[in-house]
Design a protein around this motif. Structure first.
Motif, PDB file in Angstrom:
ATOM      1  N   SER A 130       0.818  -1.219   0.000  1.00  0.00           N
ATOM      2  CA  SER A 130       0.000   0.000   0.000  1.00  0.00           C
ATOM      3  C   SER A 130       0.853   1.271   0.000  1.00  0.00           C
ATOM      4  O   SER A 130       0.361   2.350  -0.332  1.00  0.00           O
ATOM      5  CB  SER A 130      -0.941   0.016   1.206  1.00  0.00           C
ATOM      6  N   LEU A 131       2.128   1.136   0.357  1.00  0.00           N
ATOM      7  CA  LEU A 131       3.040   2.295   0.379  1.00  0.00           C
ATOM      8  C   LEU A 131       4.014   2.296  -0.799  1.00  0.00           C
ATOM      9  O   LEU A 131       4.913   3.120  -0.857  1.00  0.00           O
ATOM     10  CB  LEU A 131       3.834   2.312   1.693  1.00  0.00           C
ATOM     11  N   ALA A 132       3.832   1.393  -1.741  1.00  0.00           N
ATOM     12  CA  ALA A 132       4.765   1.237  -2.864  1.00  0.00           C
ATOM     13  C   ALA A 132       4.993   2.535  -3.633  1.00  0.00           C
ATOM     14  O   ALA A 132       6.106   2.787  -4.118  1.00  0.00           O
ATOM     15  CB  ALA A 132       4.282   0.148  -3.809  1.00  0.00           C
ATOM     16  N   ALA A 133       3.988   3.379  -3.720  1.00  0.00           N
ATOM     17  CA  ALA A 133       4.146   4.643  -4.452  1.00  0.00           C
ATOM     18  C   ALA A 133       5.240   5.523  -3.847  1.00  0.00           C
ATOM     19  O   ALA A 133       5.865   6.323  -4.547  1.00  0.00           O
ATOM     20  CB  ALA A 133       2.827   5.406  -4.480  1.00  0.00           C
ATOM     21  N   LEU A 134       5.515   5.346  -2.548  1.00  0.00           N
ATOM     22  CA  LEU A 134       6.542   6.157  -1.882  1.00  0.00           C
ATOM     23  C   LEU A 134       7.958   5.777  -2.303  1.00  0.00           C
ATOM     24  O   LEU A 134       8.907   6.490  -1.991  1.00  0.00           O
ATOM     25  CB  LEU A 134       6.398   6.055  -0.362  1.00  0.00           C
ATOM     26  N   ALA A 135       8.109   4.688  -3.027  1.00  0.00           N
ATOM     27  CA  ALA A 135       9.421   4.322  -3.563  1.00  0.00           C
ATOM     28  C   ALA A 135       9.827   5.272  -4.691  1.00  0.00           C
ATOM     29  O   ALA A 135      11.013   5.377  -5.015  1.00  0.00           O
ATOM     30  CB  ALA A 135       9.409   2.880  -4.065  1.00  0.00           C
ATOM     31  N   ASP A 136       8.861   5.981  -5.258  1.00  0.00           N
ATOM     32  CA  ASP A 136       9.130   6.974  -6.294  1.00  0.00           C
ATOM     33  C   ASP A 136       9.630   8.255  -5.619  1.00  0.00           C
ATOM     34  O   ASP A 136       8.896   8.873  -4.839  1.00  0.00           O
ATOM     35  CB  ASP A 136       7.845   7.248  -7.077  1.00  0.00           C
ATOM     36  N   PRO A 137      10.871   8.679  -5.904  1.00  0.00           N
ATOM     37  CA  PRO A 137      11.421   9.872  -5.253  1.00  0.00           C
ATOM     38  C   PRO A 137      10.573  11.135  -5.443  1.00  0.00           C
ATOM     39  O   PRO A 137      10.493  11.966  -4.544  1.00  0.00           O
ATOM     40  CB  PRO A 137      12.794  10.047  -5.893  1.00  0.00           C
ATOM     41  N   VAL A 138       9.939  11.269  -6.580  1.00  0.00           N
ATOM     42  CA  VAL A 138       9.106  12.449  -6.842  1.00  0.00           C
ATOM     43  C   VAL A 138       7.923  12.482  -5.872  1.00  0.00           C
ATOM     44  O   VAL A 138       7.591  13.529  -5.311  1.00  0.00           O
ATOM     45  CB  VAL A 138       8.622  12.463  -8.313  1.00  0.00           C
ATOM     46  N   ILE A 139       7.303  11.341  -5.661  1.00  0.00           N
ATOM     47  CA  ILE A 139       6.176  11.266  -4.724  1.00  0.00           C
ATOM     48  C   ILE A 139       6.673  11.423  -3.287  1.00  0.00           C
ATOM     49  O   ILE A 139       6.079  12.159  -2.495  1.00  0.00           O
ATOM     50  CB  ILE A 139       5.389   9.954  -4.910  1.00  0.00           C
ATOM     51  N   PHE A 140       7.772  10.752  -2.947  1.00  0.00           N
ATOM     52  CA  PHE A 140       8.268  10.820  -1.566  1.00  0.00           C
ATOM     53  C   PHE A 140       8.571  12.258  -1.155  1.00  0.00           C
ATOM     54  O   PHE A 140       8.329  12.652  -0.010  1.00  0.00           O
ATOM     55  CB  PHE A 140       9.504   9.930  -1.393  1.00  0.00           C
ATOM     56  N   LYS A 141       9.077  13.061  -2.079  1.00  0.00           N
ATOM     57  CA  LYS A 141       9.427  14.458  -1.773  1.00  0.00           C
ATOM     58  C   LYS A 141       8.214  15.318  -1.445  1.00  0.00           C
ATOM     59  O   LYS A 141       8.363  16.435  -0.978  1.00  0.00           O
ATOM     60  CB  LYS A 141      10.193  15.076  -2.942  1.00  0.00           C
ATOM     61  N   ARG A 142       7.006  14.810  -1.651  1.00  0.00           N
ATOM     62  CA  ARG A 142       5.777  15.557  -1.344  1.00  0.00           C
ATOM     63  C   ARG A 142       5.392  15.482   0.135  1.00  0.00           C
ATOM     64  O   ARG A 142       4.359  16.019   0.534  1.00  0.00           O
ATOM     65  CB  ARG A 142       4.621  15.018  -2.177  1.00  0.00           C
ATOM     66  N   ALA A 143       6.169  14.818   0.941  1.00  0.00           N
ATOM     67  CA  ALA A 143       5.831  14.636   2.356  1.00  0.00           C
ATOM     68  C   ALA A 143       5.540  15.976   3.026  1.00  0.00           C
ATOM     69  O   ALA A 143       6.265  16.958   2.826  1.00  0.00           O
ATOM     70  CB  ALA A 143       6.969  13.930   3.085  1.00  0.00           C
ATOM     71  N   LYS A 144       4.465  15.990   3.810  1.00  0.00           N
ATOM     72  CA  LYS A 144       4.119  17.184   4.579  1.00  0.00           C
ATOM     73  C   LYS A 144       3.344  16.765   5.818  1.00  0.00           C
ATOM     74  O   LYS A 144       2.830  15.643   5.900  1.00  0.00           O
ATOM     75  CB  LYS A 144       3.302  18.158   3.728  1.00  0.00           C
TER      76      LYS A 144
END
Length: 96
Positions: free
Chosen positions: A41-55
């Motif tokens: 369910s967290l696989a999308a966070l392996a993408d650096p572009v998505i991970f950088k959206r953390a807030k």
């Protein structure tokens, strides 16, 4: 909500690593790479572009990446960070 679980800020330090600041003054780095690899369910966070959206989430009790599906609770993140910090300290003592 306990101050120890209320997030003040989140910063992406490296790929899959966050720096968390809590309302009680605690600051921790947490490496999420193992959690991301383990939970589909967290696989999308392996993408650096998505991970950088953390807030910080709306109620300051989560880190979010823009959807309810990509959200982790502050209490769980703090526990992971504390566990990782303890392991690093133990490993340092074992090699000293």
């Amino acid at each position: 909500m306990s101050e120890s679980f209320r997030l003040i800020s989140v910063e992406v330090k490296a790929h899959q690593v966050l720096h968390l600041s809590f309302a009680d003054g605690a600051k921790w780095n947490v490496d999420l790479s193992k959690v991301i690899a383990k939970h589909p369910s967290l696989a999308a966070l392996a993408d650096p572009v998505i991970f950088k959206r953390a807030k910080v989430g709306e109620w300051s009790d989560t880190v979010t990446w823009g959807t309810d599906d990509l959200e982790l609770a502050a209490d769980n993140l703090r526990a992971m960070a504390l566990e990782q910090s303890s392991r690093e300290t133990s490993a340092g003592k074992a090699t000293s």
